[in-house]
Design a protein around this motif. Structure first.
Motif, PDB file in Angstrom:
ATOM      1  N   VAL A  48       0.837  -1.203   0.000  1.00  0.00           N
ATOM      2  CA  VAL A  48       0.000   0.000   0.000  1.00  0.00           C
ATOM      3  C   VAL A  48       0.872   1.253   0.000  1.00  0.00           C
ATOM      4  N   ALA A  49       1.917   1.238   0.826  1.00  0.00           N
ATOM      5  CA  ALA A  49       2.808   2.398   0.910  1.00  0.00           C
ATOM      6  C   ALA A  49       3.479   2.673  -0.432  1.00  0.00           C
ATOM      7  N   GLN A  50       3.938   1.613  -1.098  1.00  0.00           N
ATOM      8  CA  GLN A  50       4.579   1.787  -2.400  1.00  0.00           C
ATOM      9  C   GLN A  50       3.590   2.324  -3.430  1.00  0.00           C
ATOM     10  N   ASP A  51       2.365   1.773  -3.426  1.00  0.00           N
ATOM     11  CA  ASP A  51       1.340   2.234  -4.368  1.00  0.00           C
ATOM     12  C   ASP A  51       0.958   3.688  -4.090  1.00  0.00           C
ATOM     13  N   TYR A  52       0.850   4.016  -2.806  1.00  0.00           N
ATOM     14  CA  TYR A  52       0.475   5.384  -2.423  1.00  0.00           C
ATOM     15  C   TYR A  52       1.529   6.381  -2.890  1.00  0.00           C
ATOM     16  N   ILE A  53       2.802   6.066  -2.606  1.00  0.00           N
ATOM     17  CA  ILE A  53       3.890   6.971  -2.990  1.00  0.00           C
ATOM     18  C   ILE A  53       3.954   7.110  -4.508  1.00  0.00           C
ATOM     19  N   ARG A  54       3.786   5.980  -5.217  1.00  0.00           N
ATOM     20  CA  ARG A  54       3.831   6.019  -6.678  1.00  0.00           C
ATOM     21  C   ARG A  54       2.703   6.891  -7.227  1.00  0.00           C
ATOM     22  N   THR A  55       1.502   6.740  -6.658  1.00  0.00           N
ATOM     23  CA  THR A  55       0.352   7.517  -7.125  1.00  0.00           C
ATOM     24  C   THR A  55       0.526   9.003  -6.834  1.00  0.00           C
ATOM     25  N   LYS A  56       0.887   9.317  -5.602  1.00  0.00           N
ATOM     26  CA  LYS A  56       1.039  10.720  -5.215  1.00  0.00           C
ATOM     27  C   LYS A  56       2.204  11.383  -5.942  1.00  0.00           C
ATOM     28  N   ARG A  57       3.273  10.607  -6.156  1.00  0.00           N
ATOM     29  CA  ARG A  57       4.405  11.175  -6.888  1.00  0.00           C
ATOM     30  C   ARG A  57       4.007  11.472  -8.330  1.00  0.00           C
ATOM     31  N   GLY A  58       3.180  10.592  -8.922  1.00  0.00           N
ATOM     32  CA  GLY A  58       2.699  10.847 -10.276  1.00  0.00           C
ATOM     33  C   GLY A  58       1.890  12.129 -10.348  1.00  0.00           C
ATOM     34  N   GLU A  59       1.011  12.326  -9.347  1.00  0.00           N
ATOM     35  CA  GLU A  59       0.211  13.552  -9.304  1.00  0.00           C
ATOM     36  C   GLU A  59       1.101  14.777  -9.109  1.00  0.00           C
ATOM     37  N   TYR A  60       2.091  14.625  -8.235  1.00  0.00           N
ATOM     38  CA  TYR A  60       3.011  15.723  -7.944  1.00  0.00           C
ATOM     39  C   TYR A  60       3.815  16.094  -9.187  1.00  0.00           C
ATOM     40  N   GLU A  61       4.272  15.073  -9.919  1.00  0.00           N
ATOM     41  CA  GLU A  61       5.068  15.313 -11.126  1.00  0.00           C
ATOM     42  C   GLU A  61       4.222  15.935 -12.234  1.00  0.00           C
ATOM     43  N   SER A  62       2.936  15.558 -12.310  1.00  0.00           N
ATOM     44  CA  SER A  62       2.052  16.155 -13.315  1.00  0.00           C
ATOM     45  C   SER A  62       1.887  17.654 -13.067  1.00  0.00           C
ATOM     46  N   LYS A  63       1.713  18.020 -11.799  1.00  0.00           N
ATOM     47  CA  LYS A  63       1.594  19.438 -11.457  1.00  0.00           C
ATOM     48  C   LYS A  63       2.895  20.181 -11.748  1.00  0.00           C
ATOM     49  N   LEU A  64       4.021  19.508 -11.480  1.00  0.00           N
ATOM     50  CA  LEU A  64       5.320  20.115 -11.761  1.00  0.00           C
ATOM     51  C   LEU A  64       5.476  20.363 -13.258  1.00  0.00           C
ATOM     52  N   LEU A  65       5.070  19.372 -14.069  1.00  0.00           N
ATOM     53  CA  LEU A  65       5.174  19.514 -15.522  1.00  0.00           C
ATOM     54  C   LEU A  65       4.309  20.668 -16.017  1.00  0.00           C
ATOM     55  N   GLU A  66       3.099  20.790 -15.478  1.00  0.00           N
ATOM     56  CA  GLU A  66       2.217  21.892 -15.864  1.00  0.00           C
ATOM     57  C   GLU A  66       2.867  23.238 -15.550  1.00  0.00           C
ATOM     58  N   LYS A  67       3.508  23.321 -14.396  1.00  0.00           N
ATOM     59  CA  LYS A  67       4.158  24.571 -14.004  1.00  0.00           C
ATOM     60  C   LYS A  67       5.322  24.899 -14.934  1.00  0.00           C
ATOM     61  N   LEU A  68       6.107  23.875 -15.281  1.00  0.00           N
ATOM     62  CA  LEU A  68       7.260  24.098 -16.153  1.00  0.00           C
ATOM     63  C   LEU A  68       6.829  24.483 -17.561  1.00  0.00           C
ATOM     64  N   VAL A  69       5.797  23.808 -18.063  1.00  0.00           N
ATOM     65  CA  VAL A  69       5.303  24.104 -19.410  1.00  0.00           C
ATOM     66  C   VAL A  69       4.764  25.529 -19.482  1.00  0.00           C
ATOM     67  N   ALA A  70       4.130  25.971 -18.393  1.00  0.00           N
ATOM     68  CA  ALA A  70       3.552  27.318 -18.378  1.00  0.00           C
ATOM     69  C   ALA A  70       4.621  28.398 -18.508  1.00  0.00           C
ATOM     70  N   GLY A  71       5.855  28.052 -18.184  1.00  0.00           N
ATOM     71  CA  GLY A  71       6.919  29.046 -18.248  1.00  0.00           C
ATOM     72  C   GLY A  71       7.753  28.984 -19.519  1.00  0.00           C
ATOM     73  N   GLU A  72       7.400  28.106 -20.452  1.00  0.00           N
ATOM     74  CA  GLU A  72       8.174  27.948 -21.683  1.00  0.00           C
ATOM     75  C   GLU A  72       7.257  27.990 -22.905  1.00  0.00           C
ATOM     76  N   THR A  73       7.836  28.339 -24.048  1.00  0.00           N
ATOM     77  CA  THR A  73       7.130  28.228 -25.329  1.00  0.00           C
ATOM     78  C   THR A  73       7.654  26.983 -26.029  1.00  0.00           C
ATOM     79  N   ILE A  74       6.767  26.065 -26.349  1.00  0.00           N
ATOM     80  CA  ILE A  74       7.166  24.774 -26.913  1.00  0.00           C
ATOM     81  C   ILE A  74       6.511  24.586 -28.277  1.00  0.00           C
ATOM     82  N   GLU A  75       7.295  24.115 -29.232  1.00  0.00           N
ATOM     83  CA  GLU A  75       6.786  23.814 -30.569  1.00  0.00           C
ATOM     84  C   GLU A  75       7.217  22.407 -30.966  1.00  0.00           C
ATOM     85  N   ILE A  76       6.274  21.637 -31.495  1.00  0.00           N
ATOM     86  CA  ILE A  76       6.548  20.279 -31.965  1.00  0.00           C
ATOM     87  C   ILE A  76       6.194  20.213 -33.450  1.00  0.00           C
ATOM     88  N   TYR A  77       7.079  19.611 -34.251  1.00  0.00           N
ATOM     89  CA  TYR A  77       6.881  19.545 -35.699  1.00  0.00           C
ATOM     90  C   TYR A  77       6.633  18.099 -36.129  1.00  0.00           C
TER      91      TYR A  77
END
Length: 328
Positions: free
Chosen positions: A281-310
């Motif tokens: 349970v502890a491993q699953d909890y940490i994995r889940t919460k870390r995923g949520e935490y990393e998603s929020k981190l990615l959103e914050k980082l993307v908001a500060g950059e201009t990104i283009e994909i071709y």
């Protein structure tokens, strides 16, 4: 008449006394029962918890590992030698991996206070000095240094030369840093003075000799080497930035784990009891919460950059994709 009242009075007091005595006995029994149900981790649970903590270290989850080691020290029935060993590992985890010098200092002080006969005294004294220096308490660091070394010596224990290879000195700091990068079980193996000597002769000296050979052969100017260094530098900076961003990852509590378990006990844990699958349970909890935490981190980082994909560059017929701080 007076005799009858006296007998009645004595009888009443005897009954009351017996009542108090029975109540006291029942209370003691209840306290003993409560104590037995909260007697801490069993030997089997302690072994599993230790394995879990070591796995967290191996996966770079140093903060969570420190929390688990703290829990083991608090709940498990360990002899003084094992407690001293775990405190030493915990202190090193705070100092070497988390760079949390205040908690490291507190742990080393606790180890010295409760287990003064531990085999790590010399290194603990050195680490206490380093922790004090890192948190800006230089006067106290100097006092601790003078207490741990010869009076009048100004050489830091971490800078003490323990070997010379060619013209390059190897210091205690070099040795401790090399050992701190090993898996936790090997750190324990090489934590004693004899263990340090074994590591120095069998590992560190070999590394230094090969390093000198590489310099003589000019490998430090080789194109392949320079390319790898550039890649390693980037990866290291990425890792350091990531660790700095997630250092405030929420602490795992028992309540959080139980709530997480209750919401998934039928679908994920097949109706098993919480105690049977706590580590999972502890491993699953940490994995889940870390995923949520990393998603929020990615959103914050993307908001500060201009990104283009071709997509066309990948052979996909589609217009360029723009998003981020300057995109849509």
């Amino acid at each position: 008449m007076y005799e009858e009242k006296a007998r009645s009075y004595i009888k009443t007091n005897i009954i009351v006394s017996i009542g108090f005595a029975l109540t006291f006995v029942m209370l003691v029994a209840l306290l003993v029962k409560i104590g037995s149900t909260n007697s801490g981790l069993s030997a089997g649970r302690t072994e599993k918890a230790t394995t879990y903590a070591n796995n967290l270290v191996s996966n770079g989850l140093y903060y969570q590992a420190a929390c688990e080691f703290e829990n083991i020290l608090r709940e498990a029935k360990l002899d003084d030698k094992k407690k001293a060993n775990l405190l030493f590992i915990l202190g090193n985890l705070y100092m070497d991996n988390l760079k949390d010098y205040q908690n490291a200092l507190a742990t080393y002080i606790k180890l010295k206070t409760y287990y003064p006969d531990n085999p790590y005294t010399t290194e603990i004294n050195q680490r206490v000095v380093t922790c004090l220096e890192r948190i800006g308490r230089h006067v106290e660091a100097q006092a601790a240094l003078q207490s741990a070394t010869q009076i009048g010596s100004i050489e830091s224990p971490q800078d003490k030369v323990i070997a010379i290879v060619g013209k390059r000195p190897i210091t205690m700091s070099d040795l401790n840093e090399a050992i701190s990068e090993l898996p936790e079980t090997l750190q324990v193996k090489y934590s004693t003075p004899q263990g340090k000597l074994e590591f120095l002769r069998g590992n560190l000296l070999t590394s230094e000799l090969l390093y000198n050979l590489a310099l003589r052969q000019g490998l430090n100017k080789d194109a392949v080497y320079l390319k790898r260094i550039s890649k390693l530098e980037k990866n290291l900076l990425v890792q350091m930035a990531y660790e700095r961003e997630v250092k405030d990852f929420p602490k795992v509590s028992e309540t959080d784990l139980r709530l997480f378990f209750e919401a998934r006990k039928d679908s994920l844990y097949k109706g098993k009891k919480f105690e049977e699958v706590r580590n999972e349970v502890a491993q699953d909890y940490i994995r889940t919460k870390r995923g949520e935490y990393e998603s929020k981190l990615l959103e914050k980082l993307v908001a500060g950059e201009t990104i283009e994909i071709y997509p066309e560059s990948l052979g996909i017929s589609a217009p360029a994709i723009k998003f981020g701080g300057g995109g849509e």
